[in-house]
Design a protein around this motif. Structure first.
Motif, mmCIF file in Angstrom:
data_model
loop_
_atom_site.group_PDB
_atom_site.id
_atom_site.type_symbol
_atom_site.label_atom_id
_atom_site.label_comp_id
_atom_site.label_asym_id
_atom_site.label_seq_id
_atom_site.Cartn_x
_atom_site.Cartn_y
_atom_site.Cartn_z
ATOM 1 N N TYR A 113 6.055 -12.223 -4.137
ATOM 2 C CA TYR A 113 7.057 -11.309 -3.592
ATOM 3 C C TYR A 113 7.255 -10.094 -4.490
ATOM 4 O O TYR A 113 7.517 -8.986 -4.007
ATOM 5 N N ARG B 10 4.474 -7.747 -3.670
ATOM 6 C CA ARG B 10 4.701 -7.097 -2.386
ATOM 7 C C ARG B 10 5.732 -5.985 -2.484
ATOM 8 O O ARG B 10 5.630 -4.970 -1.790
ATOM 9 N N ARG B 11 6.721 -6.143 -3.359
ATOM 10 C CA ARG B 11 7.746 -5.123 -3.509
ATOM 11 C C ARG B 11 7.288 -3.957 -4.361
ATOM 12 O O ARG B 11 7.861 -2.863 -4.262
ATOM 13 N N THR B 12 6.278 -4.142 -5.177
ATOM 14 C CA THR B 12 5.866 -3.100 -6.119
ATOM 15 C C THR B 12 4.457 -2.612 -5.827
ATOM 16 O O THR B 12 4.258 -1.596 -5.169
ATOM 17 N N ARG C 38 3.266 -2.722 -1.941
ATOM 18 C CA ARG C 38 4.299 -2.359 -0.973
ATOM 19 C C ARG C 38 3.719 -1.599 0.221
ATOM 20 O O ARG C 38 4.102 -1.841 1.370
ATOM 21 N N VAL D 129 4.333 -2.001 4.839
ATOM 22 C CA VAL D 129 5.309 -1.045 5.363
ATOM 23 C C VAL D 129 4.905 -0.645 6.776
ATOM 24 O O VAL D 129 3.745 -0.298 7.019
ATOM 25 N N THR E 160 -1.525 1.222 -1.538
ATOM 26 C CA THR E 160 -0.293 1.126 -2.312
ATOM 27 C C THR E 160 0.679 2.262 -2.034
ATOM 28 O O THR E 160 1.874 2.038 -1.840
ATOM 29 N N TYR E 161 0.195 3.492 -1.994
ATOM 30 C CA TYR E 161 1.090 4.646 -1.869
ATOM 31 C C TYR E 161 0.762 5.516 -0.663
ATOM 32 O O TYR E 161 1.481 6.459 -0.370
#
Length: 385
Positions: A165, A168-170, A173, A177, A280-281
């Motif tokens: 988790y 997944r948050r960092t 992510r 989304v 990622t971004y």
């Protein structure tokens, strides 16, 4: 210092010797791939689309495409069960308002103003009873929010589940989304609200096409996305790996040159890096360059990707420096203008993109100059000034 090395090439790595192919071999490869693709489409895709779109078979799933011609003998379409809502294809314009919606909203707003004016004159508004009933409704206590019921995340070092988790948050992510949903919301900043506050109005000036047609274009987008990926590899990845090739050449051999062989592992490294960055971004770029510029749909996306990819590949063939981001923004503007109204484009976001491109050159020049000065003038062991 080593000279700038450009390795922009649409023919792949030099080690593959694709440059030595004859014109006949290239023509045969192109026609051969096109022929095999056409046969696959006729044998598998046409029966699938006929069953799903023409006959509107609600029981068809994506894996039925592998049945190919057998779908033509599947039999009649079973009736839809009662109290079951099914859709042959999704609504590609869900959540997007139309000009009619805006006009209806204007009528509602006018009715509200008339009611307020009537109350001010001593009349009774139709919403008085609703207002009185709302007054008696219980309200949450001051300061109560839904955040009170959200558990604090478990530290990532406690278990593998917590570590997953945390990733997944960092780091990961962007892979989880929902980009389309994020395009219609703000992150809370004033700038983000300014750039996207008129998105609903922008979308209202665009035409809405049949969802079945959009579904067919969503399949065609696979090919344009592949072409765009090829264009990225021949342009962006190559331009980024050019300086790295020069650095590696100087480190490995102590020499430099205007034309250097590019190892395959460097190209693979560049491809892996662009995929990681996208996963990622990349959602932030897609969020702003998607529906926030103009209304997006599979048919429009197909045109945008095809125009941008062909421009980049042609520029790579002519050894011209070009930006894929600028190409896709230009293609998005062109498709948006095809709606027939200049208001179908979010000019605030366009202005922000252009401003970013303009400040890129001076900012990168200043940062590069400062870093170079620090490195050159830094103290080094064993050297006397």
């Amino acid at each position: 210092m080593a000279p700038f090395v450009t390795v922009t090439d649409f023919r792949g790595a030099p080690g593959l010797n694709l440059s030595n192919l004859s014109d006949g071999a290239i023509t045969g490869s192109v026609l051969g791939v096109a022929g095999v693709t056409a046969i696959i489409c006729i044998a598998f895709l046409l029966p699938y689309f006929h069953r799903r779109l023409v006959q509107e078979d609600w029981t068809i799933r994506f894996y039925h495409v592998f049945l190919g011609p057998a779908l033509l003998f599947r039999g009649p379409v079973p009736p839809v069960p009662e109290n079951v809502k099914v859709a042959v294809v999704q609504d590609f314009y869900r959540g997007k308002i139309t000009k009619t919606d805006l006009q209806n909203q204007a009528v509602v707003d006018q009715g509200y103003q008339d009611t307020i004016h009537n109350i001010e004159k001593g009349g009774k508004g139709p919403s008085n009873e609703a207002a009185s009933s709302n007054d008696s409704a219980p309200t949450p206590r001051d300061g109560a929010t839904s955040l009170e019921h959200v558990d604090k995340p478990e530290p990532f070092y406690r278990s593998l589940r917590a570590f997953w988790y945390f990733l997944r948050r960092t780091v990961l992510r962007g892979m989880f989304v929902e980009v389309v949903d994020h395009q219609s919301r703000s992150n809370g900043s004033k700038l983000d609200g300014l750039l996207s506050k008129n998105v609903a109005e922008v979308h209202s000036y665009a035409d809405k096409y049949d969802n079945k047609t959009e579904y067919l274009y969503s399949m065609l987008q696979i090919f344009t996305a592949t072409t765009a990926s090829f264009a990225h590899g021949s342009n962006d990845v190559s331009n980024a790996m050019g300086p790295m090739t020069a650095i590696y050449q100087i480190w490995a051999t102590g020499t430099s040159g205007s034309s250097l062989p590019v190892p395959v592992w460097i190209l693979a490294f560049g491809g892996a890096c662009i995929v990681i960055g996208l996963a990622t971004y990349g959602y932030n770029v897609m969020r702003n360059l998607g529906n926030r510029l103009t209304l997006q749909s599979p048919s429009r996306g197909f045109s945008m990707e095809l125009g941008s990819a062909l421009t980049v590949v042609l520029a790579s063939r002519l050894a011209l420096p070009i930006s894929t981001t600028q190409c896709i923004v230009g293609a998005t503007m062109a498709v948006g203008l095809c709606n027939g109204h200049y208001k179908s484009i979010n000019w605030r976001m366009i202005g922000w993109c252009y401003m970013g491109w303009l400040i890129t050159l001076p900012v990168t020049a200043i940062v590069s100059g400062v870093l170079t000065s620090i490195i050159i003038n830094a103290p080094r062991w064993g050297m006397i000034s």
